[in-house]
Scaffold this active site. Structure first.
Site, PDB file in Angstrom:
ATOM      1  N   ASP A  65       0.632  -1.309   0.074  1.00 22.51           N
ATOM      2  CA  ASP A  65       0.192  -0.025  -0.051  1.00 22.51           C
ATOM      3  C   ASP A  65       0.814   1.254  -0.142  1.00 22.51           C
ATOM      4  OD1 ASP A  65      -2.300  -1.398   0.122  1.00 22.51           O
ATOM      5  OD2 ASP A  65      -2.918  -0.991   2.095  1.00 22.51           O
ATOM      6  N   LYS A 121      -8.471   0.755  -4.986  1.00 15.53           N
ATOM      7  CA  LYS A 121      -9.548   0.166  -4.401  1.00 15.53           C
ATOM      8  C   LYS A 121     -10.562   0.786  -4.911  1.00 15.53           C
ATOM      9  CE  LYS A 121      -7.141  -1.202  -0.109  1.00 15.53           C
ATOM     10  NZ  LYS A 121      -6.997  -2.764  -0.379  1.00 15.53           N
ATOM     11  N   GLY A 162      -5.428  -2.988   8.689  1.00 16.39           N
ATOM     12  CA  GLY A 162      -5.115  -1.733   9.475  1.00 16.39           C
ATOM     13  C   GLY A 162      -4.847  -2.016  11.046  1.00 16.39           C
ATOM     14  N   ARG A 205      -6.396 -20.300   7.102  1.00 15.37           N
ATOM     15  CA  ARG A 205      -6.553 -21.631   7.543  1.00 15.37           C
ATOM     16  C   ARG A 205      -8.006 -21.905   7.167  1.00 15.37           C
ATOM     17  NH1 ARG A 205      -3.311 -24.370  10.369  1.00 15.37           N
ATOM     18  NH2 ARG A 205      -1.588 -22.983  11.531  1.00 15.37           N
ATOM     19  N   GLY A 224      -3.118  -7.416   8.182  1.00 15.43           N
ATOM     20  CA  GLY A 224      -2.570  -7.630   9.679  1.00 15.43           C
ATOM     21  C   GLY A 224      -0.938  -7.987   9.320  1.00 15.43           C
ATOM     22  N   SER A 275      -0.931  -1.161   5.894  1.00 16.52           N
ATOM     23  CA  SER A 275      -0.197  -0.283   6.920  1.00 16.52           C
ATOM     24  C   SER A 275       1.097  -0.738   7.428  1.00 16.52           C
ATOM     25  CB  SER A 275      -1.201  -0.001   8.079  1.00 16.52           C
ATOM     26  OG  SER A 275      -2.571   0.112   7.666  1.00 16.52           O
TER      27      SER A 275
END
Lengths: 294, 189
Positions: A24, A81, A153, A165, A214, A236
């Site tokens: 990003d 996006k 984020g 998973r 994440g 992020s």
């Protein structure tokens, strides 16, 4: 005969991104740092997800000017996006000549029931998914690439792991189902039967599947790769850390050498502070981005 | 004898699958040690900037140059692989292996929206024509005297060979037609 905008070309670009890191970025300078670090593509945004979360309000497609500046700054593919269901934002991005469109839960949805008919576009789409049914619905609508959602984020890998998973487990189960159970499974998952059949036969999704939402460290990236991701999106995690240049490069190396702990150890040294991150239980119900998408 | 597929980033899985279908054992190459086991090398499509940097940080670039100069093993580069094998990149300072006397223009046909599929007639490959899949593809703008030009699209060179190096702008590994991989495997000494 010359053909453009075929599904093979759309899915083919995603194939070329495999084993890579998509970062990003919000400025041309950041885009150059990402390219220099070895990113395979950049996602052009007005704000990274952590800032979208902090700012609140309605998050929309980025200003075309920012997107154009980023497209001019780098030679690697540029993604951007659009809001879920906002097909006009997608038309705008196609007009700008963007390389990939992310119909993303990180922005505020424009439609609470329907996604974009992605087959209508020459530009390929990537969409988020938390489970196999969601992934196959998006592919059914024409998505040429999937990314597990995670929780954008947050700098917290737990949701990305859960979703990867989930998808991989469901594929494993499907592979072992007798044929007569597939239709009922399709009904349960809310997924197109033909795609389900294809997954059962191949033992993997029909398109490339990246991990997102994440990832903050080289080890996070390698974890997702070992779990079965084809590559990673880092939002992020890079530009919210203390040394983006070094961290970006380290995440690229760890994604390639994901099964080599010595290299991961080496590149993880002295990266400075990672983004602070959020514990998932601290996010209010209703503020979780992953729940957007139908 | 094994053919290695450079697996730092990109579509290496597809090349390994093609090799398998050709009845040729293929192995993944991520380190210098793995280079020692191979008698041919494929550099796949992907992002040339990313692969170039990863080759450099693992010193695979020097090792591949050394290997080619000493053993002349066949090397096949597709798309990003073509860029990485070229002596020069038009309008850009990008470090490459520089093993083939060609100048390559990156993203020569334009962005993704201009990506295309087209039928190609190829010298050295029996008809019918070959379906070329061009994705943000490069082409060769200048070629040295020793370079054989094997296929064109709109007057641009999209498949070429010099010595034991073969390069294509397009992606034979994304289709099911094995003929170009078979051609490459015949190049082996």
């Amino acid at each position: 005969m010359v053909e453009k905008g075929t599904y093979r070309l759309k899915a083919g670009l995603a194939d070329m991104l495999k084993g890579g890191v998509i970062m990003d970025v919000v400025t041309p300078e950041q885009a150059k740092i990402a390219e220099e670090a070895g990113a395979v593509a950049v996602m052009a945004l007005e704000r990274v997800p952590a800032d979208i979360r902090a700012a609140g309000g309605v998050a929309r497609m980025a200003d075309p000017r920012i997107i154009k500046e980023i497209m001019e700054a780098v030679s690697i593919p540029v993604m951007a996006k659009v809001r879920i269901g906002h097909f006009v934002e997608a038309q705008v991005l196609e007009a700008l000549g963007i390389d990939y469109i992310d119909e993303s839960e990180v922005l505020t949805p424009a439609d609470e029931k329907y996604h974009i008919d992605k087959r209508n576009f020459k530009v390929p789409f990537v969409c988020g998914a938390r489970d196999l049914g969601e992934a196959l619905r998006r592919i059914g609508e024409g998505a040429a690439m999937i990314r597990t959602k995670g929780e954008a984020g947050t700098g917290n890998i737990v949701e990305a792991v859960r979703h990867m998973r989930q998808v991989i487990d469901e594929i494993r189960i499907l592979k072992n189902l007798p044929k007569e159970e597939l239709m009922t499974k399709a009904k349960e998952l809310g997924a197109p039967f033909e795609l389900l059949e294809e997954v059962a036969e191949k033992g993997r999704l029909p398109v490339v599947n990246f991990a997102a939402g994440g990832i903050a460290t080289p080890a996070d990236a390698a974890l997702m790769m070992q779990l079965g991701a084809d590559g990673v999106f880092v939002g992020s995690g890079i530009f919210k850390s203390s040394d983006p240049q070094k961290r970006a490069k380290a995440i690229v190396e760890a994604t390639t050498h994901y099964n080599n702990p010595e290299i991961i150890a080496q590149v993880s040294e002295g990266l400075g502070e990672a983004m602070k991150g959020i514990e998932i239980s601290r996010i209010e119900v209703g503020a979780r981005m992953q729940d957007r998408g139908w | 004898m094994k053919v290695g597929v450079l697996a730092l980033q990109g579509a290496f899985r597809e090349h390994l699958e093609m090799l398998k279908q050709c009845g040729q054992e293929g192995i993944v190459v991520k380190t210098k040690a793995e280079l020692k086991q191979i008698s041919g090398l494929i550099i796949p499509g992907g992002e040339s900037t990313a692969i170039g940097k990863l080759m450099n940080s693992s010193q695979l670039d020097e090792a591949i140059i050394h290997l080619y100069n000493h053993t002349n093993i066949p090397i096949f580069g597709t798309c990003a692989g073509m860029i990485l094998l070229a002596k020069k990149i038009k309008g850009q300072e990008q470090s490459t292996l520089g093993l083939m006397d060609i100048t390559v223009q990156r993203n020569a046909f334009g962005r993704q929206i201009e990506s295309f599929e087209a039928d190609l007639d190829i010298t050295g490959i029996t008809p019918p024509s070959f379906k070329g899949i061009f994705i943000r593809a490069p082409y060769i703008t200048e070629a040295g005297e020793g370079v054989q030009k094997l296929a064109y699209f709109n007057q641009n060179i999209v498949l070429a060979r010099e010595g034991n190096i073969l390069v294509s702008s397009f992606h034979p590994e994304l289709g099911s037609d094995l003929r170009i991989h078979q051609y490459f495997l015949r190049m082996k000494k």
